[in-house]
Design an enzyme around this catalytic site. Structure first.
Site, mmCIF file in Angstrom:
data_model
loop_
_atom_site.group_PDB
_atom_site.id
_atom_site.type_symbol
_atom_site.label_atom_id
_atom_site.label_comp_id
_atom_site.label_asym_id
_atom_site.label_seq_id
_atom_site.Cartn_x
_atom_site.Cartn_y
_atom_site.Cartn_z
ATOM 1 N N GLU A 55 0.798 -1.230 0.000
ATOM 2 C CA GLU A 55 0.000 0.000 0.000
ATOM 3 C C GLU A 55 0.834 1.285 0.000
ATOM 4 O OE1 GLU A 55 -3.097 1.152 3.275
ATOM 5 O OE2 GLU A 55 -4.109 0.269 1.538
ATOM 6 N N LYS A 57 0.539 4.816 1.106
ATOM 7 C CA LYS A 57 -0.324 5.537 2.061
ATOM 8 C C LYS A 57 0.533 6.554 2.815
ATOM 9 C CE LYS A 57 -1.729 3.103 5.686
ATOM 10 N NZ LYS A 57 -2.573 2.271 6.587
ATOM 11 N N LYS A 117 -8.017 2.547 -3.092
ATOM 12 C CA LYS A 117 -8.394 2.458 -1.673
ATOM 13 C C LYS A 117 -9.096 3.758 -1.303
ATOM 14 C CE LYS A 117 -7.449 -0.728 1.446
ATOM 15 N NZ LYS A 117 -6.473 -0.435 2.417
ATOM 16 N N GLU A 166 -14.759 -5.385 1.677
ATOM 17 C CA GLU A 166 -14.234 -5.436 3.047
ATOM 18 C C GLU A 166 -15.337 -5.687 4.059
ATOM 19 O OE1 GLU A 166 -11.002 -2.808 4.183
ATOM 20 O OE2 GLU A 166 -12.143 -2.222 5.945
ATOM 21 N N ASN A 187 -10.378 -6.464 7.639
ATOM 22 C CA ASN A 187 -9.470 -5.488 8.206
ATOM 23 C C ASN A 187 -9.132 -5.906 9.638
ATOM 24 O OD1 ASN A 187 -8.082 -3.256 9.008
ATOM 25 N ND2 ASN A 187 -9.504 -1.785 8.076
ATOM 26 N N GLU A 217 -6.065 -7.761 5.875
ATOM 27 C CA GLU A 217 -5.597 -6.381 5.742
ATOM 28 C C GLU A 217 -5.179 -5.818 7.102
ATOM 29 O OE1 GLU A 217 -8.789 -4.028 4.141
ATOM 30 O OE2 GLU A 217 -9.521 -5.670 2.915
ATOM 31 N N SER A 218 -4.107 -5.060 7.116
ATOM 32 C CA SER A 218 -3.748 -4.218 8.262
ATOM 33 C C SER A 218 -3.058 -4.939 9.407
ATOM 34 C CB SER A 218 -4.986 -3.512 8.863
ATOM 35 O OG SER A 218 -5.720 -2.848 7.894
HETATM 36 O O1 LIG Z 1 -1.096 0.243 7.436
HETATM 37 P P1 LIG Z 1 -1.581 -1.181 7.727
HETATM 38 O O2 LIG Z 1 -1.885 -1.435 9.198
HETATM 39 O O3 LIG Z 1 -0.638 -2.222 7.133
HETATM 40 O O4 LIG Z 1 -3.015 -1.321 6.954
HETATM 41 C C1 LIG Z 1 -3.019 -1.258 5.534
HETATM 42 C C2 LIG Z 1 -4.473 -1.304 5.034
HETATM 43 O O5 LIG Z 1 -5.001 -2.557 5.360
HETATM 44 C C3 LIG Z 1 -5.299 -0.199 5.671
HETATM 45 O O6 LIG Z 1 -4.784 1.039 5.189
HETATM 46 C C4 LIG Z 1 -6.788 -0.321 5.345
HETATM 47 C C5 LIG Z 1 -7.514 -1.472 5.342
HETATM 48 N N1 LIG Z 1 -8.820 -1.221 5.022
HETATM 49 C C6 LIG Z 1 -8.952 0.126 4.801
HETATM 50 C C7 LIG Z 1 -10.062 0.883 4.437
HETATM 51 C C8 LIG Z 1 -9.896 2.248 4.239
HETATM 52 C C9 LIG Z 1 -8.657 2.841 4.416
HETATM 53 C C10 LIG Z 1 -7.515 2.090 4.788
HETATM 54 C C11 LIG Z 1 -7.684 0.723 4.975
#
Ligand SMILES: O=P(O)(O)OC[C@@H](O)[C@@H](O)c1c[nH]c2ccccc12
Length: 265
Positions: A55, A57, A117, A166, A187, A217-218
């Site tokens: 990503e 970001k 995104k 999601e 997420n 994700e995340s």
């Molecule tokens: O920075 P991380 O913890 O690796 O997460 C990335 C991504 O999953 C996260 O930005 C995200 C997951 N779902 C979203 C929905 C909207 C905005 C952002 C996101």
């Protein structure tokens, strides 16, 4: 709750955008673009072994500014060279300091598919994603009721776009499946309190049909997270902050894959 606030701000953003580019004009542009057949984003996720969505970001509500210096094109190129299977690009401007132009330029630069995104609250934004060159668009169940989600996935199909749907819990997973989602993302960050639990995606994987492509994700910080997700039949991982904060993204990605040391910080 932050998600509702972002959705409200996004409605305003879309209303203003429509004044510049009316829906009819946008749709015509979207349907006149050549479409790669076979949904390349899904192909990238379906390949043997775990797929990596990396990503781009700059900031987030939970972390503030993540990368002061933000050479987004170099970052995208570095991800691709490091073996990323797809790129996720934030286009939400207020909370994530994303831009549509980042997506457009990245999509023109890399060969791997790019996910838009953003917080889709109107069909308009799906056509935008296509015109910007995205190969996939994020659809967040919490913002889109099931009937509309089904419609949005159909619109994506007509554009040759993949939808990453999601879901945060069992109910939303069943809605996503009902709506025809072929790719479901969970997420690991709770958007209510920003708490992170990789167990979120491992727990929910079993609730999605095996043939659905599943993205965790995340909150992915190290190879132990990746190993745990692999064990739970996750098809792909979406990593932002850990890569955005690393000095050497190629080293960090190989470390996360369990191939190298962690001095890519
Ligand atoms: O920075 P991380 O913890 O690796 O997460 C990335 C991504 O999953 C996260 O930005 C995200 C997951 N779902 C979203 C929905 C909207 C905005 C952002 C996101």
């Amino acid at each position: 709750m932050i998600l509702e606030q972002i959705a409200r701000d996004t409605e305003i953003r879309v209303t203003n955008q429509k004044k510049k580019v009316p829906l009819g004009t946008l749709k015509k542009a979207a349907y006149s673009m050549e479409t790669e057949t076979g949904f390349p984003f899904e192909k990238a996720l379906a390949k043997e072994g775990l797929s990596f969505i990396c990503e781009v970001k700059k900031a987030s509500p939970s972390k503030g500014i993540i990368a002061e210096d933000f050479p987004y094109l170099d970052i995208a190129r570095e991800y691709e060279a490091a073996g990323a299977d797809a790129i996720s690009c934030l286009t939400e401007p207020k909370y994530f300091l994303g831009r549509d132009s980042y997506l457009k330029e990245i999509a023109e630069t890399v060969k791997i598919p790019v996910l838009r995104k953003d917080f889709v609250v109107e069909e308009y934004q799906i056509y935008e994603a296509k015109v910007l060159g995205a190969g996939a668009v994020l659809l967040i169940c919490a913002l889109i009721e099931p009937e509309l989600l089904k419609r949005y996935i159909q619109v994506c199909d007509t554009l040759g776009l993949s939808a990453l749907v999601e879901a945060h819990d069992e109910k939303e997973i069943s809605h996503a499946v009902w709506a025809g989602a072929r790719v479901i993302g969970v997420n690991n960050r709770n958007l209510k309190d920003f708490s992170v639990d990789v167990g979120n995606s491992t727990k929910l994987r079993a609730l999605a049909p095996k043939e659905v492509l599943f993205v965790a994700e995340s909150g992915i910080k190290g190879p132990e997270d990746i190993a745990r997700l692999k064990e739970n039949e996750v098809d792909a991982v979406l990593i932002g902050e850990t890569l955005m904060k690393s000095r050497d993204k190629k080293k960090m990605l190989s470390y996360l894959k369990g191939e190298g040391t962690s001095d890519g910080q």
